[in-house]
Design a protein around this motif. Sequence first.
Motif, mmCIF file in Angstrom:
data_model
loop_
_atom_site.group_PDB
_atom_site.id
_atom_site.type_symbol
_atom_site.label_atom_id
_atom_site.label_comp_id
_atom_site.label_asym_id
_atom_site.label_seq_id
_atom_site.Cartn_x
_atom_site.Cartn_y
_atom_site.Cartn_z
ATOM 1 N N PRO A 156 0.795 -1.233 0.000
ATOM 2 C CA PRO A 156 0.000 0.000 0.000
ATOM 3 C C PRO A 156 0.825 1.279 0.000
ATOM 4 N N ASN A 157 2.075 1.189 0.398
ATOM 5 C CA ASN A 157 2.966 2.350 0.361
ATOM 6 C C ASN A 157 3.597 2.546 -1.016
ATOM 7 N N ASN A 158 3.253 1.638 -1.937
ATOM 8 C CA ASN A 158 3.848 1.689 -3.274
ATOM 9 C C ASN A 158 2.782 1.568 -4.371
ATOM 10 N N GLY A 159 1.639 2.183 -4.098
ATOM 11 C CA GLY A 159 0.601 2.301 -5.114
ATOM 12 C C GLY A 159 -0.263 1.079 -5.329
ATOM 13 N N ILE A 160 -0.157 0.098 -4.446
ATOM 14 C CA ILE A 160 -0.948 -1.124 -4.595
ATOM 15 C C ILE A 160 -1.981 -1.175 -3.477
ATOM 16 N N LYS A 161 -3.221 -0.838 -3.809
ATOM 17 C CA LYS A 161 -4.298 -0.782 -2.816
ATOM 18 C C LYS A 161 -5.308 -1.909 -2.990
ATOM 19 N N LYS A 162 -5.611 -2.250 -4.251
ATOM 20 C CA LYS A 162 -6.606 -3.286 -4.551
ATOM 21 C C LYS A 162 -5.896 -4.530 -5.064
ATOM 22 N N VAL A 163 -6.121 -5.654 -4.384
ATOM 23 C CA VAL A 163 -5.372 -6.870 -4.678
ATOM 24 C C VAL A 163 -6.309 -8.078 -4.747
ATOM 25 N N VAL A 164 -5.993 -9.011 -5.637
ATOM 26 C CA VAL A 164 -6.599 -10.346 -5.628
ATOM 27 C C VAL A 164 -5.511 -11.312 -5.182
ATOM 28 N N GLN A 190 -7.534 -3.156 -0.033
ATOM 29 C CA GLN A 190 -8.700 -3.999 -0.291
ATOM 30 C C GLN A 190 -8.271 -5.318 -0.931
ATOM 31 N N VAL A 191 -8.924 -6.413 -0.526
ATOM 32 C CA VAL A 191 -8.747 -7.700 -1.190
ATOM 33 C C VAL A 191 -10.034 -7.989 -1.948
ATOM 34 N N LEU A 192 -9.981 -7.917 -3.283
ATOM 35 C CA LEU A 192 -11.174 -8.052 -4.118
ATOM 36 C C LEU A 192 -11.682 -9.476 -4.193
ATOM 37 N N ASP A 193 -10.774 -10.443 -4.099
ATOM 38 C CA ASP A 193 -11.168 -11.855 -4.116
ATOM 39 C C ASP A 193 -10.006 -12.696 -3.626
ATOM 40 N N THR A 194 -10.325 -13.885 -3.109
ATOM 41 C CA THR A 194 -9.295 -14.838 -2.672
ATOM 42 C C THR A 194 -9.473 -16.128 -3.472
ATOM 43 N N PRO A 216 -7.517 -5.648 -10.585
ATOM 44 C CA PRO A 216 -6.871 -5.126 -9.366
ATOM 45 C C PRO A 216 -5.594 -4.372 -9.726
ATOM 46 N N ASP A 217 -5.013 -3.726 -8.726
ATOM 47 C CA ASP A 217 -3.683 -3.128 -8.928
ATOM 48 C C ASP A 217 -2.623 -4.226 -9.059
ATOM 49 N N ALA A 218 -2.837 -5.324 -8.337
ATOM 50 C CA ALA A 218 -1.850 -6.417 -8.336
ATOM 51 C C ALA A 218 -2.525 -7.726 -7.969
ATOM 52 N N VAL A 219 -1.893 -8.818 -8.375
ATOM 53 C CA VAL A 219 -2.261 -10.135 -7.884
ATOM 54 C C VAL A 219 -1.133 -10.599 -6.963
ATOM 55 N N TYR A 220 -1.516 -11.027 -5.775
ATOM 56 C CA TYR A 220 -0.548 -11.525 -4.787
ATOM 57 C C TYR A 220 -0.562 -13.049 -4.863
ATOM 58 N N VAL A 221 0.614 -13.649 -5.027
ATOM 59 C CA VAL A 221 0.698 -15.079 -5.333
ATOM 60 C C VAL A 221 1.573 -15.829 -4.343
ATOM 61 N N PHE A 222 1.108 -17.026 -3.966
ATOM 62 C CA PHE A 222 1.986 -18.026 -3.345
ATOM 63 C C PHE A 222 1.792 -19.355 -4.067
ATOM 64 N N VAL A 223 2.881 -19.935 -4.531
ATOM 65 C CA VAL A 223 2.903 -21.325 -5.017
ATOM 66 C C VAL A 223 4.154 -21.979 -4.455
ATOM 67 N N PRO A 224 4.157 -23.308 -4.287
ATOM 68 C CA PRO A 224 5.344 -23.970 -3.735
ATOM 69 C C PRO A 224 6.565 -23.826 -4.636
ATOM 70 N N SER A 225 7.719 -23.964 -4.021
ATOM 71 C CA SER A 225 8.982 -23.894 -4.750
ATOM 72 C C SER A 225 8.974 -24.860 -5.937
ATOM 73 N N GLY A 226 9.411 -24.353 -7.097
ATOM 74 C CA GLY A 226 9.563 -25.223 -8.261
ATOM 75 C C GLY A 226 8.470 -25.097 -9.298
ATOM 76 N N ILE A 227 7.307 -24.500 -8.943
ATOM 77 C CA ILE A 227 6.230 -24.420 -9.941
ATOM 78 C C ILE A 227 5.835 -22.965 -10.243
ATOM 79 N N GLY A 228 6.739 -22.049 -9.974
ATOM 80 C CA GLY A 228 6.477 -20.655 -10.308
ATOM 81 C C GLY A 228 6.556 -20.379 -11.799
ATOM 82 N N ALA A 229 7.344 -21.180 -12.531
ATOM 83 C CA ALA A 229 7.544 -20.929 -13.965
ATOM 84 C C ALA A 229 6.247 -21.036 -14.769
ATOM 85 N N PRO A 230 5.456 -22.124 -14.614
ATOM 86 C CA PRO A 230 4.202 -22.187 -15.382
ATOM 87 C C PRO A 230 3.235 -21.062 -15.020
ATOM 88 N N LEU A 231 3.225 -20.666 -13.756
ATOM 89 C CA LEU A 231 2.366 -19.557 -13.350
ATOM 90 C C LEU A 231 2.789 -18.272 -14.058
#
Length: 388
Positions: A156-164, A190-194, A216-231
């Motif tokens: 939020p301090n860097n222009g990201i207010k609305k996130v999925v 704000q979190v628009l959707d989870t 949204p301004d951004a999508v916040y992501v977590f995936v396990p180590s090793g499968i970030g490339a296809p995402l």
Amino acid sequence: MQKRFFLRAIACAALAASATTAMAQDKFKIGLILPMTGPFASTGKQIEAAARLYIAQNGDTVAGKKVELIVKDDTSAPDVTKRIAQELVVNEKVSVLAGFGLTPLALATAPIATQSKTPLVVMAAATSSITEASPFIIRTSFTLPQAAVAIADWAPNNGIKKVVTLVADYGPGIDAEKYFKDRLIFNGGQVLDTLRVPMRNPDFAPFLQKVRDLKPDAVYVFVPSGIGAPLMKQFAERGLDKAGIKLIGTGDITDDDILNGMGEVANGVVTSHHYSASHNSALNKKFVAAFEKANNGLRPNFMAVGGYDGMRVIYEAAKATKGTGGQALLDAMKGQVFESPRGPMFIDAQTRDVVHNIYIRKVEKVNGQLYNQEFATIKDVKDPGKAK
């Protein structure tokens, strides 16, 4: 003659048994249970390589005992992990269980650690509650809440207010979602959707399309180590970057192990994590150089540093207890304070969890290669799940 032969055979058997016992007593056995095959094999490969590097650098004896590293592949299946742990404790009589690439694998083994009073060193799995599953669990990796809260403070301090939020649907993903969402809302965002993606054969495309539709301004992501490339690939294919949607998350998505293969779409992605191969310290530069030399140029990632530091905790505890196992060995692991390739860290004596710096990083090209370049530091971060 038959009687003499029989007595001699018994004497030989007794001598052999005595020699076997003596040999067993002269060994310090570490059972390293890792996913060495399947979709999370990169985790196992990194941790095993780091453990072997630590032994090569620090010697294969500790407290006068020969260190024996027994590596077992659990294929990321909790029932297999549990069976292997039982065999290692009962048959091999290991002093330590270690590894555990995913949360379900660590949780499946927790009762065995408790019943046998065998210290269990978690070198990878990151759900907050793991250390609460057994009083014999120590963690040298990280927790998802540590990283999630840091990026939720930065956004939020860097222009990201609305996130999925978009996370893998299992323990760490749920932690990553909860702690990010709660903190971002606390900070006025704000979190628009989870959105939660199934762990088995994940297809990110329909979820990313939904993200694009929500704008949204951004999508916040977590995936396990090793499968970030296809995402990352599908993020570009769906045109989210062209639509002005930023990608932020915890450091798993820009894993050092596979970062160079992600291409230009990864450039500029901001994440929070406890380790980057480009961390600017003399100790880390030495660690990275030694790791790459020992592993045909393979770049160490955060799984490697969890394994390397785990071996350090084990070795120092073994020295303090003169090779004794059980409760004494566990107690010697608690409260250790030391400099890691990741920076300063310690094992909280009360929670048995890792406390370390969390860094905000941005993917940048350095000498033709992509790196997670740290630009901000949050010092001595405890697991927010246990901070109270």
